[in-house]
Design a protein around this motif. Structure first.
Motif, PDB file in Angstrom:
ATOM      1  N   PRO A 115      -4.044   1.748   4.534  1.00  0.00           N
ATOM      2  CA  PRO A 115      -5.489   2.058   4.503  1.00  0.00           C
ATOM      3  C   PRO A 115      -6.297   1.051   4.194  1.00  0.00           C
ATOM      4  CG  PRO A 115      -4.176   3.854   3.433  1.00  0.00           C
ATOM      5  CD  PRO A 115      -3.293   2.535   3.825  1.00  0.00           C
ATOM      6  N   TRP A 116      -5.853  -0.385   3.646  1.00  0.00           N
ATOM      7  CA  TRP A 116      -6.527  -1.564   3.593  1.00  0.00           C
ATOM      8  C   TRP A 116      -7.452  -1.911   4.495  1.00  0.00           C
ATOM      9  CZ3 TRP A 116      -2.417  -5.201   0.954  1.00  0.00           C
ATOM     10  CH2 TRP A 116      -1.803  -4.323  -0.485  1.00  0.00           C
ATOM     11  N   LYS A 117      -8.564  -2.463   3.986  1.00  0.00           N
ATOM     12  CA  LYS A 117      -9.768  -2.830   5.108  1.00  0.00           C
ATOM     13  C   LYS A 117      -9.189  -4.336   5.677  1.00  0.00           C
ATOM     14  CE  LYS A 117     -13.256  -0.465   2.820  1.00  0.00           C
ATOM     15  NZ  LYS A 117     -14.727  -0.501   2.334  1.00  0.00           N
ATOM     16  N   VAL A 118      -7.923  -4.268   6.319  1.00  0.00           N
ATOM     17  CA  VAL A 118      -7.430  -5.288   7.061  1.00  0.00           C
ATOM     18  C   VAL A 118      -7.340  -5.208   8.511  1.00  0.00           C
ATOM     19  CG1 VAL A 118      -5.369  -6.841   6.772  1.00  0.00           C
ATOM     20  CG2 VAL A 118      -6.256  -6.054   4.802  1.00  0.00           C
ATOM     21  N   ASN A 119      -7.595  -6.204   9.215  1.00  0.00           N
ATOM     22  CA  ASN A 119      -7.240  -6.176  10.583  1.00  0.00           C
ATOM     23  C   ASN A 119      -5.667  -6.336  11.080  1.00  0.00           C
ATOM     24  OD1 ASN A 119      -9.694  -5.527  11.485  1.00  0.00           O
ATOM     25  ND2 ASN A 119     -10.298  -7.965  11.353  1.00  0.00           N
ATOM     26  N   TRP A 120      -4.826  -5.354  10.651  1.00  0.00           N
ATOM     27  CA  TRP A 120      -3.414  -5.568  10.945  1.00  0.00           C
ATOM     28  C   TRP A 120      -3.176  -5.685  12.287  1.00  0.00           C
ATOM     29  CZ3 TRP A 120      -1.525  -6.403   6.381  1.00  0.00           C
ATOM     30  CH2 TRP A 120      -1.797  -5.697   5.356  1.00  0.00           C
ATOM     31  N   ALA A 121      -2.028  -6.446  12.872  1.00  0.00           N
ATOM     32  CA  ALA A 121      -1.635  -6.346  13.956  1.00  0.00           C
ATOM     33  C   ALA A 121      -1.265  -5.037  14.645  1.00  0.00           C
ATOM     34  CB  ALA A 121      -0.203  -7.433  14.103  1.00  0.00           C
ATOM     35  N   ALA A 122      -0.850  -5.188  15.860  1.00  0.00           N
ATOM     36  CA  ALA A 122      -0.483  -3.644  16.369  1.00  0.00           C
ATOM     37  C   ALA A 122       0.798  -3.118  15.526  1.00  0.00           C
ATOM     38  CB  ALA A 122       0.170  -3.985  17.777  1.00  0.00           C
ATOM     39  N   GLY A 123       0.370  -1.922  15.280  1.00  0.00           N
ATOM     40  CA  GLY A 123       1.725  -1.090  14.545  1.00  0.00           C
ATOM     41  C   GLY A 123       1.209  -1.203  13.031  1.00  0.00           C
ATOM     42  N   GLY A 124       0.164  -1.819  12.627  1.00  0.00           N
ATOM     43  CA  GLY A 124      -0.340  -1.659  11.158  1.00  0.00           C
ATOM     44  C   GLY A 124       0.562  -2.300  10.331  1.00  0.00           C
ATOM     45  N   CYS A 125       0.281  -2.205   9.042  1.00  0.00           N
ATOM     46  CA  CYS A 125       1.032  -2.831   7.874  1.00  0.00           C
ATOM     47  C   CYS A 125       2.294  -2.567   8.148  1.00  0.00           C
ATOM     48  CB  CYS A 125       0.345  -2.890   6.702  1.00  0.00           C
ATOM     49  SG  CYS A 125       1.145  -3.537   5.267  1.00  0.00           S
ATOM     50  N   VAL A 126       3.501  -3.620   7.995  1.00  0.00           N
ATOM     51  CA  VAL A 126       4.713  -3.118   7.751  1.00  0.00           C
ATOM     52  C   VAL A 126       5.266  -2.727   6.639  1.00  0.00           C
ATOM     53  CG1 VAL A 126       5.376  -4.621   9.783  1.00  0.00           C
ATOM     54  CG2 VAL A 126       5.486  -5.551   7.641  1.00  0.00           C
ATOM     55  N   GLY A 127       4.382  -2.955   5.578  1.00  0.00           N
ATOM     56  CA  GLY A 127       4.807  -2.788   4.040  1.00  0.00           C
ATOM     57  C   GLY A 127       5.047  -3.761   3.168  1.00  0.00           C
ATOM     58  N   GLY A 128       5.695  -3.897   2.010  1.00  0.00           N
ATOM     59  CA  GLY A 128       5.602  -4.908   1.158  1.00  0.00           C
ATOM     60  C   GLY A 128       6.676  -5.890   1.117  1.00  0.00           C
ATOM     61  N   GLY A 129       6.437  -7.138   0.789  1.00  0.00           N
ATOM     62  CA  GLY A 129       7.558  -8.066   0.553  1.00  0.00           C
ATOM     63  C   GLY A 129       7.820  -8.645  -0.910  1.00  0.00           C
ATOM     64  N   GLU A 130       7.316  -9.751  -1.043  1.00  0.00           N
ATOM     65  CA  GLU A 130       7.528 -10.418  -2.154  1.00  0.00           C
ATOM     66  C   GLU A 130       6.553  -9.795  -3.175  1.00  0.00           C
ATOM     67  OE1 GLU A 130       8.095 -14.645  -4.973  1.00  0.00           O
ATOM     68  OE2 GLU A 130       7.548 -14.709  -2.737  1.00  0.00           O
ATOM     69  N   GLY A 131       6.605  -9.687  -4.527  1.00  0.00           N
ATOM     70  CA  GLY A 131       5.630  -9.044  -5.299  1.00  0.00           C
ATOM     71  C   GLY A 131       5.760  -9.444  -7.018  1.00  0.00           C
TER      72      GLY A 131
END
Length: 302
Positions: free
Chosen positions: A266-282
């Motif tokens: 839902p973030w206001k980001v122009n994700w690539a096709a398929g949308g955000c894949v999730g989280g990585g380093e944090g």
């Protein structure tokens, strides 16, 4: 409160040290405090005057102990790997530098924290992207990082050092290494109905040692995972008291992923096709609100 931000710009990593003026993070959200830039440091070269691989010398973490700040980060291409590693990845190790002026300047000298082990050890081909933690109650330093051998994929390895100065000696590898094998924690976290993640999630890595609970003496650690079939990534959390037995449920653990594509889509980001894949380093900062309750703030790669 002192904060550190590790910011990637055009493929280069710059270390920005920032100070937040205020008693709590809440003062930042209500705009009664602000961040102030203290220093800006270009990536450290592996060797003096060597710049070809310095942009990979990142994954920085600052831990203040007294008047000294300790900066832990990964270092690449400091030597050639043995042939049995078959170029699984470039040679990585963990080093530390110091600052005595709150991050304005960093020591020219560096000290080795952890490096690839001898043949047939779980870290024989590399150790990267981990988290350092100083346990003041026991005067022991801990380092938990991603490790890799010639076969088997990513695992997590633990190292420790007695004493308050992490420069005193190279950290000692845990004889239980790897303390977490790929999929060991995610297979438990993602098992059962109505879970955010899939039991096929593996590759526990980029651990963040968040804190040690004074009541149960357990360390709470977050880490990423990846489902290669679904091409989705997650961040989870588990606890341990001895670094080789792990809890994924109970003890106030969610027993599910704490971040997934459902959070970032839902973030206001122009994700690539398929949308955000999730989280990585944090990384998670722990604060206390005006009522004395703990509040956790997560800064995460997505």
């Amino acid at each position: 409160k002192k904060m550190k931000c590790d910011i990637r710009v055009l493929g280069f990593t710059l270390l920005f040290v920032l100070t937040i003026h205020g008693l709590h993070f809440e003062s930042f959200w209500n705009k009664t405090s602000h961040f102030q830039l203290v220093s800006e440091t270009a990536p450290f070269p592996t060797f003096p005057n060597e710049t070809g691989t310095s942009t990979a010398n990142e994954g920085s973490q600052i831990i203040p102990i007294g008047s000294t700040w300790y900066l832990f980060y990964r270092e690449v291409n400091y030597k050639s790997l043995p042939a049995y590693c078959n170029n699984v990845l470039p040679p990585f190790r963990i080093v530390v530098r110091t600052s005595t002026d709150q991050g304005k300047n960093w020591s020219a000298q560096k000290w080795i924290v952890a490096q690839p082990g001898p043949p047939n050890t779980p870290d024989e081909c590399g150790i990267v992207d981990g988290s350092a933690f100083f346990d003041r109650s026991t005067q022991i330093w801990h380092y938990l990082g991603q490790c890799i051998a010639r076969v088997g994929g990513w695992s997590m390895c633990h190292y420790s050092l007695h004493g308050s100065d992490p420069r005193a000696s190279i950290f000692v590898p845990d004889h239980y290494n790897p303390v977490v094998r790929g999929g060991q924690l995610w297979s438990k976290i993602c098992s059962g109905p109505n879970k955010t993640c899939s039991p096929k999630t593996v590759d526990e890595g980029t651990p963040d040692i968040v804190y040690k609970n004074a009541s149960n003496q357990a360390f709470y650690i977050t880490f990423h995972g990846f489902d290669y079939a679904a091409k989705r990534s997650y961040r989870g959390v588990a606890s341990t008291v001895d670094w080789h037995t792990w809890n994924t449920s109970g003890q106030n653990l969610p027993n599910d992923a704490i971040f997934s594509s459902l959070d970032c889509n839902p973030w206001k980001v122009n994700w690539a096709a398929g949308g955000c894949v999730g989280g990585g380093e944090g990384t998670i900062a722990v604060d206390v609100d005006e009522n004395g309750d703990q509040v956790f703030y997560q800064l995460i790669e997505a």
